[in-house]
Design a protein around this motif. Structure first.
Motif, PDB file in Angstrom:
ATOM      1  N   ARG A  99       0.865  -1.176  -0.266  1.00  0.00           N
ATOM      2  CA  ARG A  99       0.134  -0.054  -0.027  1.00  0.00           C
ATOM      3  C   ARG A  99       0.822   1.138   0.131  1.00  0.00           C
ATOM      4  NH1 ARG A  99      -5.410  -1.351   1.911  1.00  0.00           N
ATOM      5  NH2 ARG A  99      -5.823  -3.107   0.688  1.00  0.00           N
ATOM      6  N   ILE A 100       2.032   1.239  -0.142  1.00  0.00           N
ATOM      7  CA  ILE A 100       3.004   2.222  -0.267  1.00  0.00           C
ATOM      8  C   ILE A 100       3.585   2.504  -1.487  1.00  0.00           C
ATOM      9  CG2 ILE A 100       5.260   3.228   0.573  1.00  0.00           C
ATOM     10  CD1 ILE A 100       5.183   1.346   3.022  1.00  0.00           C
ATOM     11  N   SER A 101       3.354   3.861  -1.925  1.00  0.00           N
ATOM     12  CA  SER A 101       3.260   3.932  -3.539  1.00  0.00           C
ATOM     13  C   SER A 101       4.468   3.511  -4.459  1.00  0.00           C
ATOM     14  CB  SER A 101       3.160   5.415  -3.938  1.00  0.00           C
ATOM     15  OG  SER A 101       4.113   6.293  -3.157  1.00  0.00           O
ATOM     16  N   SER A 102       5.787   3.782  -3.471  1.00  0.00           N
ATOM     17  CA  SER A 102       7.037   3.123  -3.951  1.00  0.00           C
ATOM     18  C   SER A 102       7.044   1.742  -4.369  1.00  0.00           C
ATOM     19  CB  SER A 102       8.164   3.682  -3.304  1.00  0.00           C
ATOM     20  OG  SER A 102       7.988   3.017  -1.812  1.00  0.00           O
ATOM     21  N   LYS A 159       0.118   2.368 -13.136  1.00  0.00           N
ATOM     22  CA  LYS A 159      -0.329   2.329 -14.537  1.00  0.00           C
ATOM     23  C   LYS A 159       0.619   2.461 -15.695  1.00  0.00           C
ATOM     24  CE  LYS A 159      -4.697   3.711 -17.196  1.00  0.00           C
ATOM     25  NZ  LYS A 159      -5.582   4.330 -17.201  1.00  0.00           N
ATOM     26  N   HIS A 160       1.350   3.535 -15.727  1.00  0.00           N
ATOM     27  CA  HIS A 160       2.289   3.726 -16.721  1.00  0.00           C
ATOM     28  C   HIS A 160       3.151   5.265 -16.254  1.00  0.00           C
ATOM     29  CE1 HIS A 160       0.063   7.190 -18.662  1.00  0.00           C
ATOM     30  NE2 HIS A 160      -1.009   6.249 -18.464  1.00  0.00           N
ATOM     31  N   LYS A 161       4.156   5.208 -17.379  1.00  0.00           N
ATOM     32  CA  LYS A 161       4.971   6.628 -17.053  1.00  0.00           C
ATOM     33  C   LYS A 161       4.366   7.750 -18.018  1.00  0.00           C
ATOM     34  CE  LYS A 161       9.175   4.747 -15.138  1.00  0.00           C
ATOM     35  NZ  LYS A 161      10.562   4.544 -15.378  1.00  0.00           N
ATOM     36  N   ARG A 168       6.901  10.819 -15.033  1.00  0.00           N
ATOM     37  CA  ARG A 168       6.386  10.874 -13.877  1.00  0.00           C
ATOM     38  C   ARG A 168       5.150   9.481 -13.849  1.00  0.00           C
ATOM     39  NH1 ARG A 168       1.711  15.183 -12.522  1.00  0.00           N
ATOM     40  NH2 ARG A 168       0.777  14.000 -13.996  1.00  0.00           N
ATOM     41  N   MET A 169       5.355   8.873 -12.649  1.00  0.00           N
ATOM     42  CA  MET A 169       4.479   7.614 -12.868  1.00  0.00           C
ATOM     43  C   MET A 169       3.079   7.951 -12.382  1.00  0.00           C
ATOM     44  SD  MET A 169       4.642   4.394 -12.970  1.00  0.00           S
ATOM     45  CE  MET A 169       6.475   4.199 -12.945  1.00  0.00           C
ATOM     46  N   VAL A 170       2.070   7.316 -13.213  1.00  0.00           N
ATOM     47  CA  VAL A 170       1.016   7.312 -13.221  1.00  0.00           C
ATOM     48  C   VAL A 170       0.073   6.080 -12.210  1.00  0.00           C
ATOM     49  CG1 VAL A 170      -1.440   7.830 -14.278  1.00  0.00           C
ATOM     50  CG2 VAL A 170       0.469   8.738 -15.026  1.00  0.00           C
ATOM     51  N   PHE A 171      -0.593   6.391 -11.399  1.00  0.00           N
ATOM     52  CA  PHE A 171      -1.398   5.408 -10.486  1.00  0.00           C
ATOM     53  C   PHE A 171      -2.900   5.306 -10.933  1.00  0.00           C
ATOM     54  CE2 PHE A 171       2.207   7.105  -8.069  1.00  0.00           C
ATOM     55  CZ  PHE A 171       2.972   6.002  -7.786  1.00  0.00           C
ATOM     56  N   ASP A 172      -3.312   4.210 -10.740  1.00  0.00           N
ATOM     57  CA  ASP A 172      -4.595   3.995 -10.876  1.00  0.00           C
ATOM     58  C   ASP A 172      -5.222   2.990  -9.827  1.00  0.00           C
ATOM     59  OD1 ASP A 172      -7.102   4.156 -12.008  1.00  0.00           O
ATOM     60  OD2 ASP A 172      -6.526   3.268 -14.099  1.00  0.00           O
TER      61      ASP A 172
END
Length: 425
Positions: A99-102, A159-161, A168-172
């Motif tokens: 659950r940590i973004s990294s 999700k993707h960069k 920048r990394m994109v999260f979903d």
């Protein structure tokens, strides 16, 4: 004076080390009842720790005078109730993805493991909502479908960069839980607007279920106490003892007044305000303590017979600490805290005044510390104290991490001992 401050540091260390074992030792026996797998309902006392993570076992005794207690695991009980909260034993699927973004991965599918656990009843009625926090610290929410505990599906993933914005990394988010809730609560269409904005957390899910029961002509249900933290605001004032020692990699005639000086400790007032956020659960033992205060130091001494040195500065500081409380009763507690401080210098004096001349005395002024002093102050802070009702007394030790002079040949250690009185309102 040095002996006194050494004793103060030892005292702080002993308070910290003597209090830490009590974190595990402190018990809270509260009236409750358990239902065993044999169907027996037993009333007695449960060691209730207001668990933030779901407990692996509970301790139970028939009356509060018993010295010995019995452990009960999820395989031993159907449910238990204590202090207005209810837990049931269930075999569940627990989501274990990071659950940590990294540490997110690119897979939107959840990863689960099977647990036999105590899960907390959040909403009880014709439609149920449960909560379980596993050993990974992940919050999992469940519904009851045909007498089977079903996990509400949620996961955040990479999700993707975005190549247009510095890679920048994109999260979903996998929000399948919204569709699962829509099906579960499908006999009320009025909640569709609330459902769309429902997040995967206790407060938001509670709001949705309350709307559902209102839609059902205020059908009866029971809700557990909401886990919400609260704030305390403090006024702080006290006295600070400043202890500065200068170190040198190079010695020179221009710095004799520093490396040959015997700098005495100085005293200065300290005052400020603070906001303490009480973390919910665990009987309010843990809190996040943030303080904005003004502090200063003022060192003045004479070197030989013709030189006066003045080094002073005042700072506006933000202190961020974690605080732990050991309650002696419902009105008082002992506390310890530790954290970091960040300060900006708002005024300073850095002056060396020399008298010279034989027949006619003249004055020459220059910087006492060549190249000046740093404007930024980073420090470690450790404290211990006692609070009763609205008042607190604290002894705090502060150690500055960055050296005070900007000169590469000069260093410094600045230690502060704060004696503080607090009043919360």
């Amino acid at each position: 004076m040095k002996i006194k401050y050494a004793l103060l540091q030892i005292t702080l260390f002993l308070v910290f080390t003597s209090t830490i074992p009590s974190i595990k030792a402190q018990s809270h026996w509260v009236e409750g009842k358990i239902t065993t797998k044999k169907g027996e309902t037993l009333s007695g006392y449960i060691d209730f720790k207001e668990w933030s993570k779901s407990p692996k076992f509970i301790r139970f005794k028939s009356n509060d005078k018993e010295k010995d207690s019995r452990k009960f695991y999820p395989n031993d009980l159907i449910n238990y109730e204590v202090d207005g909260e209810k837990y049931i034993s269930a075999i569940i699927e627990s989501e274990i993805s990071p659950r940590i973004s990294s540490t997110f991965d690119f897979d939107k599918n959840i990863q689960t493991e099977t647990d036999t656990a105590f899960i907390r009843v959040i909403i009880s009625g014709s439609k149920m909502l449960y909560h379980y926090k596993n050993n990974f610290g992940n919050d999992n929410y469940y519904i009851n479908v045909d007498n089977e505990i079903k996990l509400l599906t949620y996961k955040k993933y990479k999700k993707h960069k975005d190549l247009s914005v510095n890679h920048r990394m994109v999260f979903d988010e996998n929000k399948r839980y919204l569709a699962e809730l829509s099906l579960y609560l499908n006999d009320c269409q009025k909640i569709s607007k609330t459902l769309k904005t429902t997040s995967y957390n206790t407060k938001s899910l509670e709001k949705l279920f309350i709307k559902y029961y209102e839609c059902r002509n205020n059908e009866k249900f029971e809700k557990s106490e909401t886990d919400e933290g609260n704030f305390k605001f403090w006024l702080i004032a006290g006295m600070t003892v400043n202890d500065m020692r200068l170190t040198f990699s190079n010695f020179g005639m221009t710095t004799r007044h520093l490396h040959q000086a015997n700098i005495s400790n100085s005293f200065s007032p300290t005052f400020g305000i603070s906001a303490e956020y009480i973390i919910p659960r665990n009987h309010n033992k843990w809190s996040i303590y943030n303080e904005l205060h003004h502090s200063s130091f003022n060192f003045e001494y004479d070197y030989e017979s013709n030189t006066n040195v003045k080094i002073s500065a005042s700072y506006l500081k933000i202190i961020n600490m974690i605080r732990y409380k050991y309650f002696t009763n419902n009105k008082s507690h002992i506390f310890i805290n530790a954290g970091m401080g960040n300060g900006i210098m708002i005024s300073s004096t850095n002056k060396k005044t020399e008298e010279y001349g034989y027949t006619e005395k003249r004055i020459r002024e220059s910087e006492a510390i060549p190249a000046g002093m740093h404007k930024y102050d980073l420090s470690l802070n450790f404290g211990a104290g006692y609070s009763i009702k609205r008042l607190s007394l604290e002894i705090r030790y502060e150690n500055t991490l960055n050296k005070l002079p900007q000169s590469m040949s000069l260093g410094s250690t600045l230690k502060r001992y704060h004696f503080l009185i607090g009043y919360h309102f």
